[in-house]
Design an enzyme around this catalytic site. Structure first.
Site, PDB file in Angstrom:
ATOM      1  CB  CYS A  12      -0.200   2.192   4.157  1.00  0.00           C
ATOM      2  SG  CYS A  12      -1.868   1.856   3.559  1.00  0.00           S
ATOM      3  CG  ASP A  13       3.509   0.347   4.370  1.00  0.00           C
ATOM      4  OD1 ASP A  13       2.867   0.901   5.280  1.00  0.00           O
ATOM      5  OD2 ASP A  13       3.561  -0.888   4.226  1.00  0.00           O
TER       6      ASP A  13
ATOM      7  CB  CYS B 126      -0.893  -0.033   1.234  1.00  0.00           C
ATOM      8  SG  CYS B 126      -1.875   1.448   1.462  1.00  0.00           S
TER       9      CYS B 126
END
Ligand code: FAD
Length: 309
Positions: free
Chosen positions: A137-138, A134
């Site tokens: 997200c990351d 993701c």
């Protein structure tokens, strides 16, 4: 029977359960694994108002919040079939793999999704230690580092463009001989100075030092193995909604997402859906939580309008 039966115990399902219980509705939640994808997550830095947490912590907090209400939690159980009510206001049935059938006046589907894996050595071993799925997200965890994106469709190319603004260098690997992404995205990608695009590049192995990812190997169009040194690999070969069991009952789109409207109503009256399993754009925890709340409030609105069975 339940007033509201929620299928799925991730962020969307947990939020729906709390909102439904707070309306005084008889609420049940069936979850194969409480916490959902959050359980597979390491650091979480975009759950707004919580600058830093991790998956197991957030999953435990979600469950504790649900348990603070009078919600019947049926965990470790998988739903396998939905039987819609014959008449508006009637009871829907949900069959579980255990053989039990649960009845409810409204159902909220929050079964989430899962990322398709490459299935190569090193991928499982280094998940959350360099292997990521993701970019929203990351991505920021890889600031100034070198990463690869596996996948040349829209999501792979979008991820490469996104990451190029954060990381030092992006190598995009596409198994086939050309990128499948929209032309505007490809044009944008090719305009970026810190992106290398490799086609006919089949990722065969993710390597590491036991702690973190250090590189990957791909089989090139020349049939030879090539090595790239890097710190992260983003796998972008598809997000698959957990909706196979609903195919014949509800309207799904071409990606298998449950089609929902602004109120998170599905094509079946009295059945609502929320989170990653649906057409709601952007698959994120805060979005799934908002979606679950919308679905539960919509179920309440439905219940106060339809005749009792
Ligand atoms: P899910 O979390 O997928 O939950 C689905 C639930 O349904 C689970 O309880 C599952 O067991 C259950 N279920 C599925 N099928 C059935 C069935 N047939 N019967 C019964 N139960 C069923 N998002 C962020 O915002 N920030 C991050 O940092 C972040 N990092 C991530 C890292 C990783 C590795 C992954 C995989 C995802 C990450 N995400 C992150 C995305 C985020 O986890 C999802 O958007 C979010 O969990 C979606 O919530 P959901 O409730 O819709 O579905």
């Amino acid at each position: 029977p339940f007033d509201v039966l929620i299928i799925g115990g991730g962020p969307a399902g947990a939020s729906a359960a709390i909102y439904a219980a707070r309306k005084g509705l008889r609420t049940g939640i069936v979850a194969e694994r409480f916490g959902g994808q959050v359980m597979d997550t390491a650091g979480i830095e975009n759950f707004i108002s919580v600058p830093e947490t991790d998956g197991p912590k957030l999953a435990a907090a979600l469950e504790a919040h649900v348990r603070a209400y009078d919600v019947e939690i049926i965990s470790g159980q998988r739903a396998k079939e939905l039987f819609p009510a014959a008449l508006p206001g009637g009871l829907h049935g949900v069959a579980l793999e255990s053989g039990a059938i649960l009845h409810a006046r409204t159902v909220i589907l929050a079964t989430g999704a899962h990322w398709r894996h490459l299935g190569v050595p090193g991928e499982e071993e280094y998940r959350n230690k360099g292997v990521a799925y993701c970019p929203h997200c990351d991505g920021p965890f890889y600031k100034g580092k070198r990463v690869a994106v596996a996948g040349g469709g829209n999501s792979g190319v979008e991820a490469a463009i996104d990451l190029a603004g954060i990381v030092a260098h992006v190598t995009l690997l596409q198994r086939g001989s050309y990128l499948k992404a929209d032309k505007v995205l490809q044009d944008k990608l090719h305009s970026l100075p810190n992106v290398t695009v490799l086609t006919e590049a089949l990722t065969t192995r993710i390597e590491g030092n036991g702690r973190n990812v250090t590189g990957l190997t791909y089989r090139g169009g020349d049939g030879a193995d090539h090595h790239v040194d890097l710190e992260g690999v983003f796998v972008q070969i598809g997000l698959l909604p957990n909706t196979d069991w609903l195919k014949t009952t509800l309207r799904l789109n071409d990606f298998g997402e449950i089609v929902v409207n602004d109120h998170r109503a599905t094509s079946v009256p009295g059945v609502f859906a929320a989170g990653d399993a649906t057409t709601t754009p952007y698959k994120q925890i805060v979005i799934a939580i908002g979606d679950g709340a919308t679905a539960a409030l919509s179920a309440f609105d439905y219940l106060i309008r339809v005749p009792a069975p």
